[in-house]
Design a protein around this motif. Structure first.
Motif, PDB file in Angstrom:
ATOM      1  N   LEU A 209      10.584  95.439  47.091  1.00  0.00           N
ATOM      2  CA  LEU A 209      10.838  94.361  46.137  1.00  0.00           C
ATOM      3  C   LEU A 209      12.194  94.547  45.466  1.00  0.00           C
TER       4      LEU A 209
ATOM      5  N   SER B 251      15.013  93.807  47.751  1.00  0.00           N
ATOM      6  CA  SER B 251      15.136  92.458  48.309  1.00  0.00           C
ATOM      7  C   SER B 251      15.676  91.449  47.309  1.00  0.00           C
ATOM      8  N   ILE B 252      15.807  91.813  46.030  1.00  0.00           N
ATOM      9  CA  ILE B 252      16.338  90.803  45.115  1.00  0.00           C
ATOM     10  C   ILE B 252      17.859  90.884  45.078  1.00  0.00           C
TER      11      ILE B 252
ATOM     12  N   ALA C 252      14.735  92.606  53.410  1.00  0.00           N
ATOM     13  CA  ALA C 252      13.553  91.765  53.293  1.00  0.00           C
ATOM     14  C   ALA C 252      12.333  92.534  53.744  1.00  0.00           C
ATOM     15  N   ILE C 253      11.280  92.470  52.928  1.00  0.00           N
ATOM     16  CA  ILE C 253      10.006  93.037  53.365  1.00  0.00           C
ATOM     17  C   ILE C 253       9.497  92.147  54.480  1.00  0.00           C
TER      18      ILE C 253
END
Lengths: 330, 349, 361
Positions: free
Chosen positions: B270, B273-274, B286-287
């Motif tokens: 998380l 990915s931001i 990206a997960i």
């Protein structure tokens, strides 16, 4: 990795050999492409693993709903006897035997006789035709006229919408029974068509309002904008994107209305302005019987019972269809 | 008030634990399609004056847990099947309906994301705020109205005296959220649960509302549970964080540590990915995959199908909450590797 | 009504290739929605000034980000670009041709080249159509693009390109998750091989962990198909990540526009500064390095915007001049000719540099 997903309903029957897994990593990273299996918030695929539309979902729901099954059986039976009444009633509904006037049931005449000595059972069976004809034709007319006018008003808006809404307000203001007394008392034609015409005339605003509302709701969805952005014309937008998404409430209300039109036909016939003898109709029979309710309650009981059952069947059907089509329950 | 209440659990004696202690909570939804296990053994606690951020995506069970604590779970289809919710020493799940209702509003209150639909559109805000006092405190209407004005001033709604006769739709989004906060604050509860309180607001208004909430919390020494999906909001106000995934807590930690070195691959994913305001990277991490379907939670560790670190043990064994340090825990078999290693290992397929 | 009407001529500083022609030029775009009373006899009682004099250029292969809060008119700009709304005035030039004046066949031809990705993946796909029908619909509307026998194959290719299993062609939208639906929407947008894609908040409805997947996909597709993006969002972090240039909107106007580093590292408009400072940064350590500008009050109603500078009611710098004189979108005098990163268009009388985003710690 998608191969072991328990949710993937398309494993097996459709998968074209060659394994998609190998070819799927394109140019992108794992993270980008591995989102394969449908998941998250939906049920596993049906037994056959077929893609399901909302309609087929609704149908799947309906098939399991006893209310739907009972109402459909009643309605199918009604349609059957109105098409071929002779198959279950061998006598003539108009044949009178005054000796038997108001007599109770006897072998071969399970429901007894009416004042003119006609067989009540036969008349109830033959009466279904008038009721079903009026109900089906009136509903068809109302739905056709109402959804076209209301749908166009909702889609185009503007002055067309304003005028149509005012006109439908005027028709809404007319009390149905009073309107029927006035309108139908000047008609001498004794067939079902004046009655059907009157119902369409007064009934369309109800459907028009619903169609207008659901078209406006559907029109605001982004997929309509998306279609427009692709260059789709109005007819494509209306027929392909809006109508299929706006039709559910019209179907539901139309189904319930069908029941009420049957009741309305009976009411008008009872008041003497609907169907007229020699047409056989539950309303006429109820009207005849109502004077004799103390002497011969069976005369009233059977046609009234048939009428109630019919109306109930359509209302139940409408309810079941509404539940099945309501996306909120999904 | 409730500092010395008998506790019928293993502790016994007088109660001196946290304000709210959720233990092994399980909630399931029984739907037509099957049983959705929304909450699977959640444990967290909040002290007075403390802010716990519960972080998770949609379907992680973060809101369902809050509803269970408040006792506003839709039931059916939702059922609490196991666990304890110990609030000020009493297990709320053992209380009767009437007692439970007394706790709600007076002792703990909730703020929702959508203020417009949480307020009654046909009553003006003065009436709605005043109702809290007439119903719970038995005040007269006049007194209640005075208190309502006071409350609105406290949440910094300008011209409170005039605006008290306004209806919810006449307020802007930010002001409506303030009304919601005022309502939650009315009876000075010990605990406030805020479910995505600023998600629906604009960035500049978000900051105002978050600041107000944090300030009121300090002033009244309340416990605050902040439910959110936004790692940014959390970083600004929370003391500690509980990260949820598929109805479980996968990591708990004081706020500073988790950003510096996450101990669970999901948290790490998380965070990576931001996109950052102060950096312009090439490609976002990206997960992979999708959040799990609660009807079919993967075996073992629920995160394993999306985890870059997953091994065989993750597919079979559900990891317990390993203790990472005194105040940290992680539900990952490989928390040590996650903590220590900064590089994302390649997928072992 | 005065409008900030300065065509943004390319500045060498913002990294745009100066030799290339813009693919899309927007000039003085205005959209007012009339407020009416009465049902049959309507009379206008006012107007919501959703977009009020917006000008910008979009160059081939670039991403122009538009940020702003709700009600700033950014979504209306998208609808105007897509010809879904008719502008009150102004021009939208696609390769030199004003598309607002087009209709019928000519408009349809232009539409092939400008496509849209919508915010809400749940309402932007027709629930009664299969994925194959949804992605294939562009070919039905523009049959010249793909011969009939070819379409199914093309749709499957598109599914593959956006990272979905081509076997899902017969499924319905409700069988997919939000992120997957957004991929379907993107595939539909790509079907006609457009040059420009207008994306209105394409990831804001998605889960955090899925947002990154979709952003990455969009970046990959941009390279693969040489797309120009107009990326509209309220999330400043994502806009920075994907954009080459960024425009900041407030109450129907662009208040500041420039290359991404100019806007994020050298903002000169107070609204941009406030907006940037309010973004929560996922780093508790950063708190102490940041100065937060908390604006008072809410955005005024676009039906009744303030005179002069529209931001003045919430601005800490506002003076008399801001009430009477509307600031134009231009390089502020203080920075004119300096050539530095602060020399970009900013509609403020008192523009000054104020870095609010902490740079690399």
């Amino acid at each position: 990795m998608p191969e072991n997903n328990p949710l993937d309903p398309e494993q097996g029957p459709i998968a074209p050999g060659g394994g998609y897994g190998a070819g799927m990593d394109l140019a992108a990273s794992d993270a980008d492409t591995l989102e394969r299996a449908p998941g998250h918030g939906q049920e596993p695929g049906g037994p056959a693993g077929k893609p399901r539309s909302l309609w087929s979902d609704a149908w799947r729901d309906l098939r399991r709903n006893p209310v739907f099954i009972i109402s459909v059986l009643i309605i199918l039976f009604l349609v059957f006897i109105s098409l071929w009444p002779g198959t279950i009633a061998t006598q003539d509904p108009l044949q009178a035997n005054l000796q038997k006037s108001q007599a109770g049931s006897e072998p071969g005449h399970p429901f007894g006789f009416d004042s003119q000595g006609r067989d009540v059972y036969t008349r109830v069976v033959y009466g279904a035709r008038a009721s079903v004809t009026v109900g089906v034709c009136a509903t068809a007319g109302v739905v056709l006229l109402g959804s076209v006018l209301g749908g166009l008003a909702g889609f185009f808006g503007g002055w067309w919408d304003a005028i149509l809404s005012r006109i439908s307000d005027v028709f809404f203001g007319i009390p149905v029974v009073l309107g029927g007394l006035v309108f139908l008392s000047v008609v001498t034609n004794s067939t079902v068509w004046p009655v059907v015409g009157f119902m369409v005339l007064l009934g369309w605003p109800q459907i028009a309002r619903i169609a207008r509302g659901s078209v406006i709701t559907a029109r605001q969805n982004d997929y309509v904008q998306a279609g427009r952005a692709l260059g789709a014309g109005n007819s494509r937008l209306l027929l392909r994107h809006i109508a299929p998404n706006a039709v559910a409430p019209v179907i539901v209300v139309g189904t319930i209305a069908l029941g009420t039109y049957i009741a309305l036909e009976a009411t008008l016939s009872y008041l003497g302005v609907g169907l007229k003898p020699p047409t056989v109709s539950w309303g006429i029979d109820i009207s005849d019987a109502s004077n004799q309710i103390r002497n011969a309650p069976h005369m009233l009981l059977w046609p009234a019972g048939a009428l109630s059952l019919t109306v109930l069947a359509f209302i139940m059907l409408g309810d079941a269809v509404r539940d099945a089509l309501d996306p909120k329950l999904r | 008030m409730a500092t010395s209440v008998e506790l019928s659990t293993e502790e016994g004696g007088t109660y001196s634990g946290p304000l709210l202690d959720v233990r092994n909570l399980h909630v399931e939804f029984r739907t037509r399609e099957g049983v959705a296990r929304a909450v699977n053994g959640v444990e967290y606690s909040v002290d007075a004056g403390e802010t716990l951020a519960v972080l998770g995506e949609s379907g992680s069970g973060k809101s369902v847990t809050a509803q269970a604590i408040m006792g506003i779970l839709d039931s059916p289809p939702g059922f609490v099947t196991q666990g304890k919710i110990i609030f000020q020493g009493r297990d709320l799940l053992t209380l009767g309906g009437e007692e439970r209702r007394k706790v709600r509003g007076a002792r703990m209150a909730m703020i929702f994301q959508d203020a417009l639909s949480s307020l009654n559109p046909v009553l003006n805000v003065g009436e709605q705020l005043g109702e809290m006092f007439t119903v719970h405190r038995g005040m007269s209407r006049k007194e209640a109205r005075a208190r309502a004005v006071e409350l609105m001033e406290r949440v910094r709604i300008p011209a409170a005296k005039e605006r008290i006769r306004s209806y919810p739709h006449q307020f802007s989004g930010g002001m409506r959220q303030r009304v919601m906060i005022a309502m939650a604050m009315a009876l000075e509860p010990e605990l406030i649960i805020a479910d995505e309180p600023t998600t629906a607001l604009d960035v500049t208004v978000q900051a105002q509302v978050m600041d107000l909430l944090a300030e009121l919390q300090r002033e009244y020494n309340m416990g605050l549970i902040l439910i959110t999906h936004d790692l940014g909001v959390v970083a600004d106000v929370a003391d500690k964080i509980a990260v949820m995934y598929a109805g479980r807590i996968v990591e708990t930690s004081p706020v500073h540590d988790i950003y510096r070195a996450p101990a669970h691959p999901y948290t790490k994913g998380l965070l990576d990915s931001i996109p950052r305001l102060d950096q312009k990277g090439q490609e976002l991490y990206a997960i992979k995959g999708l959040p799990p379907n609660l009807l079919h939670i993967p075996s073992g560790c629920a995160f394993h199908p999306r985890c870059p670190r997953a091994r065989d043990v993750c597919r079979t064994d559900d990891p317990p909450l390993y203790r990472v340090s005194q105040h940290r825990a992680s539900a990952c078999h490989f928390w040590k590797e996650t903590l220590g290693d900064d590089s994302v290992p390649s997928d072992d397929t | 009504m005065t409008t900030a009407s300065r065509p943004t001529t390319p500045e060498p500083s913002d990294g745009r290739p100066a030799d290339r022609e813009p693919i899309l030029q927007v000039r003085d775009l205005v959209k007012h929605f009339p407020l009416t009373q009465g049902i049959v006899f309507k009379r206008q009682v006012g107007a919501v000034q959703a977009v009020d004099g917006v000008s910008f250029d979009l160059f081939p292969g670039e991403t122009l980000g538009i940020v702003g809060e709700s009600g700033c008119g950014k979504s209306t700009v998208a609808k105007l670009l897509m010809n879904l709304e008719e502008p009150t005035s102004g021009e939208i030039l696609y390769r030199g041709e004003d598309i607002t004046k087009l209709s019928g066949r000519a408009l349809k031809a232009v539409r092939r080249n400008i496509q849209m990705v919508f915010q809400d993946p749940y309402t932007s796909l027709n629930p009664r159509m299969t994925v194959g029908d949804i992605i294939g619909e562009p070919y039905e509307i523009h049959p010249e693009v793909a011969p009939k026998g070819d379409r199914r194959k093309r749709v499957q290719e598109l599914l593959d390109v956006v990272g979905l299993n081509p076997e899902y062609i017969n499924r319905y939208p409700h069988q997919f998750s939000g992120g997957q639906r957004q991929r379907i929407g993107i595939a539909r947008g790509l079907a006609l091989r457009p040059e420009v894609i207008v994306a209105d908040e394409p990831v804001s409805a998605l889960d955090v962990s899925v947002q990154a997947q979709v952003v990455n996909l969009m970046e990959r597709l941009q390279d693969e198909f040489n797309l120009s993006y107009m990326f509209i969002a309220h999330d400043l972090s994502i806009v920075r990540h994907i954009s080459d240039r960024v425009g900041v909107m407030y109450l129907g106007k662009i208040v500041e526009v420039g290359a991404d580093a100019e806007i994020y590292e050298h903002p000169t408009h107070p609204y941009t500064q406030a907006l940037l400072s309010a973004v929560p940064v996922p780093d508790p350590e950063a708190r102490q390095y940041r100065e937060r500008i908390i604006l008072s009050g809410d955005v005024p109603s676009p039906a009744n915007p303030p005179s002069g500078c529209r931001f003045r009611t919430r601005c800490w710098k506002a003076r008399e001049r801001c009430v009477v004189e509307e600031p134009l979108l231009a390089v502020p005098e203080a920075f004119r000719g300096t050539g530095g990163p602060a020399a970009h268009d900013s509609a403020c009388h008192f523009a000054e540099e104020k870095p609010v985003v902490p740079r690399e710690r």
